[in-house]
Design an enzyme around this catalytic site. Structure first.
Site, PDB file in Angstrom:
ATOM      1  NE  ARG A   1      -3.990   2.674 -11.109  1.00 44.75           N
ATOM      2  CZ  ARG A   1      -3.618   3.899 -10.777  1.00 44.75           C
ATOM      3  NH1 ARG A   1      -2.998   4.671 -11.657  1.00 44.75           N
ATOM      4  NH2 ARG A   1      -3.841   4.356  -9.568  1.00 44.75           N
TER       5      ARG A   1
ATOM      6  N   GLY B   1       0.782  -1.231   0.000  1.00 45.53           N
ATOM      7  CA  GLY B   1       0.000   0.000   0.000  1.00 45.53           C
ATOM      8  C   GLY B   1       0.811   1.278   0.000  1.00 45.53           C
TER       9      GLY B   1
ATOM     10  CE1 TYR C   1      -2.503  -3.707  -8.322  1.00 50.25           C
ATOM     11  CE2 TYR C   1      -1.248  -1.748  -7.756  1.00 50.25           C
ATOM     12  CZ  TYR C   1      -1.731  -2.994  -7.424  1.00 50.25           C
ATOM     13  OH  TYR C   1      -1.435  -3.536  -6.202  1.00 50.25           O
TER      14      TYR C   1
ATOM     15  CB  CYS D   1     -16.908   1.985 -28.997  1.00 47.65           C
ATOM     16  SG  CYS D   1     -16.088   1.460 -30.488  1.00 47.65           S
ATOM     17  CD  GLU D   2     -17.386   1.927 -23.009  1.00 48.81           C
ATOM     18  OE1 GLU D   2     -17.896   2.689 -22.162  1.00 48.81           O
ATOM     19  OE2 GLU D   2     -17.916   0.878 -23.391  1.00 48.81           O
TER      20      GLU D   2
ATOM     21  CD  GLU E   1       1.254  -9.527   1.454  1.00 50.95           C
ATOM     22  OE1 GLU E   1       1.168 -10.764   1.547  1.00 50.95           O
ATOM     23  OE2 GLU E   1       0.265  -8.773   1.551  1.00 50.95           O
ATOM     24  N   PRO E   2       4.828  -5.010  -0.865  1.00 54.59           N
ATOM     25  CG  PRO E   2       7.009  -4.243  -1.209  1.00 54.59           C
ATOM     26  CD  PRO E   2       6.216  -5.246  -0.425  1.00 54.59           C
ATOM     27  N   GLY E   3       3.587  -3.625  -3.892  1.00 54.45           N
ATOM     28  CA  GLY E   3       3.355  -3.930  -5.303  1.00 54.45           C
ATOM     29  C   GLY E   3       3.635  -2.682  -6.116  1.00 54.45           C
ATOM     30  NE  ARG E   4      -0.644   2.091  -5.822  1.00 54.79           N
ATOM     31  CZ  ARG E   4      -1.727   1.964  -6.584  1.00 54.79           C
ATOM     32  NH1 ARG E   4      -1.717   2.436  -7.798  1.00 54.79           N
ATOM     33  NH2 ARG E   4      -2.816   1.374  -6.122  1.00 54.79           N
TER      34      ARG E   4
HETATM   35  C1  LIG Z   1      -2.998  -5.244  -3.408  1.00 49.66           C
HETATM   36  C2  LIG Z   1      -2.311  -5.917  -2.293  1.00 49.66           C
HETATM   37  C3  LIG Z   1      -0.959  -5.656  -2.053  1.00 49.66           C
HETATM   38  C4  LIG Z   1      -0.162  -4.644  -2.827  1.00 49.66           C
HETATM   39  O1  LIG Z   1      -0.628  -3.359  -2.693  1.00 49.66           O
HETATM   40  P1  LIG Z   1       0.199  -2.116  -3.313  1.00 49.66           P
HETATM   41  O2  LIG Z   1      -0.664  -0.954  -3.030  1.00 49.66           O
HETATM   42  O3  LIG Z   1       0.341  -2.376  -4.755  1.00 49.66           O
HETATM   43  O4  LIG Z   1       1.502  -2.066  -2.602  1.00 49.66           O
HETATM   44  C5  LIG Z   1      -0.354  -6.335  -1.029  1.00 49.66           C
HETATM   45  N1  LIG Z   1      -1.024  -7.251  -0.288  1.00 49.66           N
HETATM   46  C6  LIG Z   1      -2.329  -7.538  -0.507  1.00 49.66           C
HETATM   47  C7  LIG Z   1      -2.998  -8.546   0.307  1.00 49.66           C
HETATM   48  C8  LIG Z   1      -3.010  -6.886  -1.507  1.00 49.66           C
HETATM   49  O5  LIG Z   1      -4.284  -7.160  -1.709  1.00 49.66           O
END
Ligand SMILES: *Cc1c(COP(=O)(O)O)cnc(C)c1O
Length: 432
Positions: free
Chosen positions: A331, A249, A391, A362-363, A291-294
């Site tokens: 997004r 997050g 994303y 077409c939106e 758990e970093p993603g973004r």
């Molecule tokens: C989406 C998610 C993440 C990653 O979130 P980011 O905002 O991309 O860092 C980590 N853990 C869980 C369980 C998620 O659902």
């Protein structure tokens, strides 16, 4: 000058990413095109795991959230940095398996896992399964018994924290489809059942309070709440919880005015809270997972398009049409997310026009953004939309039967394909 540190302008006035000329990339691979800077991905992973080592005595693990950007090459990059993965579907898991990812470093999520997914988790030996609800716990217990396995599990907990972010990506409050509520006693009752299960081992608790969060306080509050719960379980059930997963997050810079705190500061402050609370509550320091993603891939990616028509509606707005749009970047239509854009072949010129960038679907809502500052863009120019590494590819769709773009990785000025562009035959592959 740009939202990401790896973007620059070369002597020809072209935008570069990780040292590679984006105009040349567009020529070589075609558009639309996702471009990912491998060095920046690696650097972001290291910033997290180095600070876990520094501030949390090496008792931490970084699990990249696959859902932000999943492909085999990304799995290989994460594995080579020694980090783990979070996967949320059999598809993300399969991608990791096929990339040879070490399965003991994978956590498996989902608020409605299928039996097939649970079986596959046990078959390939994922590190943890993060259980979301009681029916799932019971199904897993039965499947594990049947397969003669004893998986480690964590519980997804809703700690009741307001993370001040968009409601579609807010996940820690009671009214959420994810996990067990703390306030109502639901989580505690569930732990009671889990610790008495014979075929699963209750290992830890997990929370994820939302996404694109700029403040550190909600993470500190979540950590405190979770440790209070760990202490309650120890005191009342005599059971020691060994793992604490605080999810992802961490916010990133999409716009020049965004000012997210450095990742290191998040980890330093949250680690301090965890250590203090453990001492105060008399509990052992849990192994900590994030758990970093973004924050790993978002700033490391851009999308390149070719500009088509320019449509000036006097006194209203100017539309710049591109050869992609909501199928490769949903997004804006989902969250009205804002981005910055640059005309890649005029990157040294001032962005002194205000335009709306329109996709080709077409939106009417198929936009990349409105009121965006841009250089004067004309047909044939290359447009770069910045900070699209998270994303975008992972959410891409084939609406209007558009083919999904290729993904190219760049490193030291060199480029290579990570995911091939879809062909027309890919589009009809499953048609009968
Ligand atoms: C989406 C998610 C993440 C990653 O979130 P980011 O905002 O991309 O860092 C980590 N853990 C869980 C369980 C998620 O659902």
């Amino acid at each position: 000058m740009f939202v990401s540190e790896d973007l620059a302008v070369n002597s020809q006035g072209h935008l570069t990413i990780g040292g590679a000329d984006t105009v040349e990339l567009a020529e070589k691979y075609g558009t639309p095109l996702y471009v990912m800077d491998e060095d920046l991905i690696r650097k972001n992973l290291r910033r997290f795991h180095d600070s876990m080592n520094k501030y949390y005595n090496g008792m931490g693990e970084v699990h990249f959230a696959s859902k932000a950007f999943s492909c085999m090459e990304m799995c290989r990059i994460v594995a080579s940095e020694g980090d783990g993965l979070d996967a949320v579907s059999i598809g993300e898991l399969y991608t990791a398996v096929k990339a040879g990812f070490p399965m003991e470093k994978v956590g498996f999520h989902g608020n409605n896992k299928t039996d097939a997914e649970l079986r596959y988790c046990l078959e390939v030996g994922v590190g943890h399964i993060i259980v979301d609800n009681i029916p799932e716990l019971r199904r897993l217990e039965a499947i594990a018994k049947d397969m003669g396995k004893k998986p480690l599990i964590m519980f997804r907990i809703k700690p009741g924290i307001d993370a001040h972010t968009h409601k579609a990506v807010l996940t820690g409050q009671i009214d959420s489809k994810f996990g067990f509520a703390l306030e109502t006693g639901e989580a505690f009752e569930a732990v009671k059942e889990a610790v008495s299960c014979e075929n699963v081992e209750f290992y830890g608790v997990h929370c994820h309070i939302g996404s694109q969060i700029f403040d550190i306080e909600p993470f500190e509050a979540a950590a405190k709440t979770m440790l209070g719960f760990i202490a309650k379980v120890k005191n009342e059930l005599g059971y020691e919880i060994k793992g604490l997963n605080l999810g992802g997050g961490f916010g990133i810079k999409y716009l020049t005015e965004h000012d997210p705190k450095p990742f290191e500061e998040f980890i330093e402050r949250v680690s301090a809270v965890v250590r203090e609370q453990c001492a105060q509550l008399g509990i052992a320091q849990p192994r900590m997972y994030i758990e970093p993603g973004r924050s790993i891939v978002g700033p490391a990616g851009i999308t390149l398009y070719t500009v088509g028509a320019r449509k000036v509606i006097p006194d209203i707005r100017t539309y710049i049409s591109i050869d992609g749009g909501m199928p490769d970047n949903p997004r804006y239509i989902l969250y009205e997310s804002e981005y910055e854009a640059v005309v890649a072949n005029k990157a040294g010129e001032p962005r002194d026009e205000k335009v709306t960038i329109a996709g080709r679907c077409c939106e009417s809502g198929d936009l990349i953004g409105e009121n965006m500052a841009l250089q004067h863009a004309e047909s044939g120019d290359i447009l770069a939309v910045l900070a699209t590494g998270a994303y975008n590819f992972s959410m891409a769709m084939t609406y209007n039967r558009l083919q999904r773009p290729a993904v190219v990785f760049v490193r030291d000025g060199e480029s290579r394909i990570g995911v091939k562009r879809e062909s027309l035959d890919d589009i009809i592959r499953n048609d009968v």
